[in-house]
Design an enzyme around this catalytic site. Structure first.
Site, PDB file in Angstrom:
ATOM      1  N   LYS A 130       1.247  -2.196  -6.562  1.00 43.60           N
ATOM      2  CA  LYS A 130       2.593  -1.750  -6.198  1.00 43.60           C
ATOM      3  C   LYS A 130       3.607  -2.015  -7.309  1.00 43.60           C
ATOM      4  O   LYS A 130       4.803  -1.803  -7.106  1.00 43.60           O
ATOM      5  CB  LYS A 130       3.017  -2.421  -4.895  1.00 43.60           C
ATOM      6  CG  LYS A 130       2.146  -2.054  -3.703  1.00 43.60           C
ATOM      7  CD  LYS A 130       2.623  -2.741  -2.431  1.00 43.60           C
ATOM      8  CE  LYS A 130       1.690  -2.450  -1.267  1.00 43.60           C
ATOM      9  NZ  LYS A 130       0.368  -3.081  -1.425  1.00 43.60           N
ATOM     10  N   LYS A 165       6.799  -3.874   2.988  1.00 43.96           N
ATOM     11  CA  LYS A 165       5.444  -4.370   2.807  1.00 43.96           C
ATOM     12  C   LYS A 165       5.394  -5.382   1.667  1.00 43.96           C
ATOM     13  O   LYS A 165       6.227  -5.353   0.761  1.00 43.96           O
ATOM     14  CB  LYS A 165       4.469  -3.225   2.558  1.00 43.96           C
ATOM     15  CG  LYS A 165       4.889  -2.202   1.511  1.00 43.96           C
ATOM     16  CD  LYS A 165       3.955  -0.985   1.547  1.00 43.96           C
ATOM     17  CE  LYS A 165       4.464   0.136   0.663  1.00 43.96           C
ATOM     18  NZ  LYS A 165       3.600   1.335   0.726  1.00 43.96           N
ATOM     19  N   ARG A 215      -6.364   9.321  -0.072  1.00 43.70           N
ATOM     20  CA  ARG A 215      -6.938   8.474  -1.113  1.00 43.70           C
ATOM     21  C   ARG A 215      -7.666   9.381  -2.106  1.00 43.70           C
ATOM     22  O   ARG A 215      -8.604  10.093  -1.739  1.00 43.70           O
ATOM     23  CB  ARG A 215      -7.910   7.455  -0.509  1.00 43.70           C
ATOM     24  CG  ARG A 215      -8.870   6.773  -1.499  1.00 43.70           C
ATOM     25  CD  ARG A 215      -8.189   6.032  -2.630  1.00 43.70           C
ATOM     26  NE  ARG A 215      -7.245   5.022  -2.207  1.00 43.70           N
ATOM     27  CZ  ARG A 215      -7.564   3.758  -1.976  1.00 43.70           C
ATOM     28  NH1 ARG A 215      -8.820   3.361  -2.118  1.00 43.70           N
ATOM     29  NH2 ARG A 215      -6.636   2.888  -1.616  1.00 43.70           N
ATOM     30  N   ARG A 229      -6.792  10.041   5.039  1.00 42.34           N
ATOM     31  CA  ARG A 229      -6.935   8.959   6.013  1.00 42.34           C
ATOM     32  C   ARG A 229      -5.849   9.101   7.071  1.00 42.34           C
ATOM     33  O   ARG A 229      -4.661   9.123   6.746  1.00 42.34           O
ATOM     34  CB  ARG A 229      -6.840   7.602   5.318  1.00 42.34           C
ATOM     35  CG  ARG A 229      -7.891   7.420   4.243  1.00 42.34           C
ATOM     36  CD  ARG A 229      -7.715   6.117   3.496  1.00 42.34           C
ATOM     37  NE  ARG A 229      -6.412   6.054   2.824  1.00 42.34           N
ATOM     38  CZ  ARG A 229      -6.018   5.023   2.080  1.00 42.34           C
ATOM     39  NH1 ARG A 229      -6.812   3.976   1.916  1.00 42.34           N
ATOM     40  NH2 ARG A 229      -4.826   5.036   1.495  1.00 42.34           N
ATOM     41  N   ARG A 237      -0.059   3.000   9.831  1.00 40.18           N
ATOM     42  CA  ARG A 237      -0.975   2.669   8.737  1.00 40.18           C
ATOM     43  C   ARG A 237      -2.262   3.470   8.886  1.00 40.18           C
ATOM     44  O   ARG A 237      -2.837   3.535   9.975  1.00 40.18           O
ATOM     45  CB  ARG A 237      -1.288   1.176   8.734  1.00 40.18           C
ATOM     46  CG  ARG A 237      -0.062   0.293   8.639  1.00 40.18           C
ATOM     47  CD  ARG A 237      -0.421  -1.171   8.788  1.00 40.18           C
ATOM     48  NE  ARG A 237      -1.002  -1.475  10.087  1.00 40.18           N
ATOM     49  CZ  ARG A 237      -1.535  -2.647  10.411  1.00 40.18           C
ATOM     50  NH1 ARG A 237      -1.573  -3.620   9.512  1.00 40.18           N
ATOM     51  NH2 ARG A 237      -2.042  -2.844  11.608  1.00 40.18           N
ATOM     52  N   ASP A 277      -2.995   6.536  -3.822  1.00 40.97           N
ATOM     53  CA  ASP A 277      -2.621   6.933  -2.466  1.00 40.97           C
ATOM     54  C   ASP A 277      -1.416   7.859  -2.515  1.00 40.97           C
ATOM     55  O   ASP A 277      -0.408   7.546  -3.169  1.00 40.97           O
ATOM     56  CB  ASP A 277      -2.299   5.706  -1.620  1.00 40.97           C
ATOM     57  CG  ASP A 277      -3.495   4.788  -1.452  1.00 40.97           C
ATOM     58  OD1 ASP A 277      -4.640   5.280  -1.579  1.00 40.97           O
ATOM     59  OD2 ASP A 277      -3.294   3.588  -1.202  1.00 40.97           O
ATOM     60  N   GLU A 286       0.723   4.131  -4.174  1.00 39.66           N
ATOM     61  CA  GLU A 286       0.008   3.014  -4.790  1.00 39.66           C
ATOM     62  C   GLU A 286      -0.993   3.534  -5.814  1.00 39.66           C
ATOM     63  O   GLU A 286      -1.506   4.649  -5.696  1.00 39.66           O
ATOM     64  CB  GLU A 286      -0.751   2.180  -3.739  1.00 39.66           C
ATOM     65  CG  GLU A 286       0.138   1.411  -2.790  1.00 39.66           C
ATOM     66  CD  GLU A 286      -0.643   0.434  -1.926  1.00 39.66           C
ATOM     67  OE1 GLU A 286      -1.794   0.103  -2.277  1.00 39.66           O
ATOM     68  OE2 GLU A 286      -0.099   0.001  -0.897  1.00 39.66           O
ATOM     69  N   ASN A 288      -4.417   1.851  -7.002  1.00 41.69           N
ATOM     70  CA  ASN A 288      -5.300   0.738  -6.685  1.00 41.69           C
ATOM     71  C   ASN A 288      -6.327   0.531  -7.785  1.00 41.69           C
ATOM     72  O   ASN A 288      -7.175   1.398  -8.027  1.00 41.69           O
ATOM     73  CB  ASN A 288      -6.025   1.010  -5.355  1.00 41.69           C
ATOM     74  CG  ASN A 288      -5.048   1.141  -4.199  1.00 41.69           C
ATOM     75  OD1 ASN A 288      -4.632   0.159  -3.618  1.00 41.69           O
ATOM     76  ND2 ASN A 288      -4.663   2.370  -3.887  1.00 41.69           N
TER      77      ASN A 288
END
Length: 321
Positions: A130, A165, A215, A229, A237, A277, A286, A288
């Protein structure tokens, strides 16, 4: 090419074999004839310029039945020199991205002149999910990084509903939606500030999240595949770890633009396996790099052997060293 591969990860008896990306990578490596060793980040030792672990030679297989526990077999542990004996280290332990994680990157960085570490440890340390994404703020939803309740309240007044978050959270944990009006915002920030010393991420709530959070997996800077997702009932979420579900998807033009912008930098940094994401087909949230997931679901929906693509990239890099 047969490689000696040391896998730094969580205990094998605790993983969800059906969807675990690291396990899929291990199965793929073994099928190519690579030798696998398993150890935990806490097992790292350094002295006189050597980095070594007590590691278990490991054989993996698909379990004979759900919950059978026969998906791996350890042989007697050996002292494995990660600089002189291993060809590849997969750094795949799950976050949190804490001092233990950071220390592991510092130790592994000391062998990168001899051994390929995936993902490159100094770059993992410098690109937390992040924070690294802020380099691409032009693709992000309105975002605030702060510990200040007053700043968060002003941001809420400007953008309506928001999401709060942890800056170094993972797996969809501790993500809260705060509705317009800010009921309980002060109390939430009290809890966040008591729990974490670093600032927190506050973003404008994206209603499109109900349609899913995509994703997208990039391998050596190139798109390898994607899944959408969907959040579970009563959830915002969509992470699979908190009850989200996956479905087949295609990339939008905006998502391809995002991938084209990130790809060359990911490749330059040695970030071979990355999951980004994107919400609503346009909002990057994000990047990752620590222990990305999703390759099992992508193969299930698209038939794309993402694990194989990752090993192709790893083998190319080893051959070029």
């Amino acid at each position: 090419m047969s490689l000696t591969v040391a896998v730094q990860m969580d205990p094998l008896d605790q993983i969800n074999v059906a969807g675990d990306s690291t396990f899929a990578l291990m199965l793929s490596a073994q099928a190519r004839g690579h030798r696998l060793f398993h150890y935990g980040a806490e097992d790292l030792n350094w002295s006189d310029g050597r980095l070594w672990v007590k590691a278990h030679p490991v054989t993996v297989q698909q379990p004979t039945s759900a919950g059978a526990g026969d998906h791996y077999r350890f042989d007697a542990p050996v002292s494995l020199d990660l600089g002189d004996t291993a060809d590849v280290v997969l750094m795949r332990q799950d976050p949190p991205f804490d001092l233990g994680y950071i220390t592991a990157t510092h130790l592994l960085e000391r062998i990168t002149d001899k051994t390929l570490v995936v993902n490159e440890p100094a770059q993992v340390r410098n690109a937390p999910e992040k924070v690294f994404v802020l380099d691409y703020a032009r693709f992000m939803p309105p975002t605030l990084i702060t510990r200040s309740t007053d700043e968060a309240r002003a941001f809420l007044a400007e953008h309506g509903a928001i999401v709060v978050k942890p800056l170094h959270g993972n797996g969809g944990k501790a993500i809260f939606k705060v509705e317009e009006g800010g009921l309980n915002l002060s109390a939430l920030f009290e809890v966040f500030n008591q729990t974490w010393r670093e600032p927190h991420m506050v973003q404008a709530f994206l209603p499109d999240v109900v349609e899913g959070d995509k994703r997208i997996v990039l391998v050596d800077g190139m798109v390898a595949g994607a899944i959408n997702r969907l959040p579970g009932e009563g959830e915002i979420r969509s992470n699979l770890a908190v009850g989200g579900s996956a479905e087949k998807t295609e990339l939008t033009p905006r998502e391809r633009e995002i991938c084209e912008a990130l790809g060359p930098e990911l490749k330059r940094r040695g970030l071979i396996f990355v999951g980004i994401d994107v919400i609503g087909g346009e909002w990057l949230t994000e990047v990752n790099v620590t222990s990305p997931t999703g390759i099992v679901a992508i193969e299930r929906f698209d038939g794309t052997d993402v694990a194989g693509l990752i090993w192709d990239a790893i083998e190319r890099r080893v051959a070029e060293r």
